[in-house]
Design a protein around this motif. Sequence first.
Motif, PDB file in Angstrom:
ATOM      1  N   ASN A 122     -99.324   1.673 -99.493  1.00  0.00           N
ATOM      2  CA  ASN A 122     -98.192   1.659 -98.566  1.00  0.00           C
ATOM      3  C   ASN A 122     -98.972   1.374 -97.212  1.00  0.00           C
ATOM      4  OD1 ASN A 122     -96.059   2.289-100.086  1.00  0.00           O
ATOM      5  ND2 ASN A 122     -95.973   4.305 -99.715  1.00  0.00           N
ATOM      6  N   VAL A 123     -99.919   1.917 -96.825  1.00  0.00           N
ATOM      7  CA  VAL A 123    -100.682   1.409 -95.697  1.00  0.00           C
ATOM      8  C   VAL A 123    -101.151  -0.097 -95.733  1.00  0.00           C
ATOM      9  CG1 VAL A 123    -102.742   1.610 -94.269  1.00  0.00           C
ATOM     10  CG2 VAL A 123    -101.459   3.658 -95.286  1.00  0.00           C
ATOM     11  N   ALA A 124    -101.974  -0.505 -96.852  1.00  0.00           N
ATOM     12  CA  ALA A 124    -102.280  -1.660 -97.094  1.00  0.00           C
ATOM     13  C   ALA A 124    -101.471  -2.682 -96.999  1.00  0.00           C
ATOM     14  CB  ALA A 124    -103.139  -1.920 -98.463  1.00  0.00           C
ATOM     15  N   ARG A 125    -100.032  -2.672 -97.670  1.00  0.00           N
ATOM     16  CA  ARG A 125     -98.929  -3.765 -97.676  1.00  0.00           C
ATOM     17  C   ARG A 125     -98.308  -3.720 -96.375  1.00  0.00           C
ATOM     18  NH1 ARG A 125     -96.262   0.067-101.845  1.00  0.00           N
ATOM     19  NH2 ARG A 125     -96.903  -1.454-103.133  1.00  0.00           N
ATOM     20  N   ASN A 126     -98.243  -2.681 -95.754  1.00  0.00           N
ATOM     21  CA  ASN A 126     -97.783  -2.750 -94.233  1.00  0.00           C
ATOM     22  C   ASN A 126     -96.468  -3.256 -94.033  1.00  0.00           C
ATOM     23  OD1 ASN A 126     -98.090  -2.437 -91.537  1.00  0.00           O
ATOM     24  ND2 ASN A 126     -98.865  -4.548 -91.005  1.00  0.00           N
ATOM     25  N   PHE A 127     -95.576  -2.768 -94.960  1.00  0.00           N
ATOM     26  CA  PHE A 127     -94.266  -3.387 -95.069  1.00  0.00           C
ATOM     27  C   PHE A 127     -93.240  -2.564 -94.165  1.00  0.00           C
ATOM     28  CE2 PHE A 127     -90.128  -3.268 -97.264  1.00  0.00           C
ATOM     29  CZ  PHE A 127     -89.629  -4.754 -96.945  1.00  0.00           C
ATOM     30  N   SER A 128     -93.311  -1.223 -94.586  1.00  0.00           N
ATOM     31  CA  SER A 128     -92.109  -0.221 -94.046  1.00  0.00           C
ATOM     32  C   SER A 128     -93.031   0.663 -93.058  1.00  0.00           C
ATOM     33  CB  SER A 128     -91.559   0.396 -94.841  1.00  0.00           C
ATOM     34  OG  SER A 128     -91.016   1.703 -94.432  1.00  0.00           O
ATOM     35  N   PRO A 129     -92.622   0.498 -91.616  1.00  0.00           N
ATOM     36  CA  PRO A 129     -93.110   1.489 -90.660  1.00  0.00           C
ATOM     37  C   PRO A 129     -93.179   3.073 -91.022  1.00  0.00           C
ATOM     38  CG  PRO A 129     -92.312  -0.030 -89.501  1.00  0.00           C
ATOM     39  CD  PRO A 129     -91.507  -0.500 -91.030  1.00  0.00           C
TER      40      PRO A 129
END
Length: 310
Positions: free
Chosen positions: A174-181
């Motif tokens: 989730n951190v790597a894809r940086n999609f949803s704050p």
Amino acid sequence: MKRTLALLISLHFVVACSPEKSPPPATDKTKAATTTLITPDYELLRPTDEPAAALLILFGGYPERAADIKREFKIAEPATAQQVAVLFMNYSQRLWLEESEKKELGSRLQSAILKHGLPTDNIYVGGFSSGGNVALLLSDFLVGRDEFGFKPKGVFVVDSPVDLAELYATAALNVARNFSPPSVREGEFLLEKMSKEIGDPTRSLDRYETYSPVTFGTNNTDRIANLREIKIRLYTEPDTVWWQKHRQQAYVETNGYRLKRLYGKMRELGFEKVTYVTSENRGYRSGGERHPHSWSIVDPEELVSWMLAN
């Protein structure tokens, strides 16, 4: 400080097959007389005029206290209508339990049960999200002990991240894809917390086995082995479209998928009283926000019926 507080307020871990038949809920809508007792450790809702038929102990998600559980989970009226006492715990911000914490929590519950004359032979423990991990780990501990004078008859979890090693991996994604704050903030928090307190699972997987209800990578279920003979429910709402749209997460990265795997593993190991319960479009927060990771995926009346069934 403000950023940390905001994170804790918003934090819910992202991280089933039909329920067994239970007696239908009571149709008598007469409101039962109840008493509410509030302490620093819990809020207790119990029948006023008669002894409770059962006790339900509830643990909230990471930031939730008793008032939050009561707001999000509409269990009060269905429970008290059937003479079920409910203990809403002010015990959260834990993804796992140390042995000392299990003992302390067992003693704290023992004290509450004795003080208020609550039943010791018909107790159920449940939790949402990280609170489900607490419910599983504590119940396993209590079933394996005699000194507290009570043992859970059943346990249920609501969309809980039961494999901490896989939760770590999902947080990193989730951190790597940086999609949803929200997912990025949560992922950063989880990675920092687990790295500091448990370690990186690629180097410290044995420690994850110590703290997780299950570790799929090593096929370890030692922390739930004592639950084989009691009733278990694993609740989730596997809305793959929502998770992809709002978090860009695949089904295999969700709690629902891992709970389904846990159900299969339990059945394989001879857990005959476990049920995987799925819902559809029930997940809404109290403010009206659509979110499949919510207490509301549980049908309160049906849960009470399951508790009171033989």
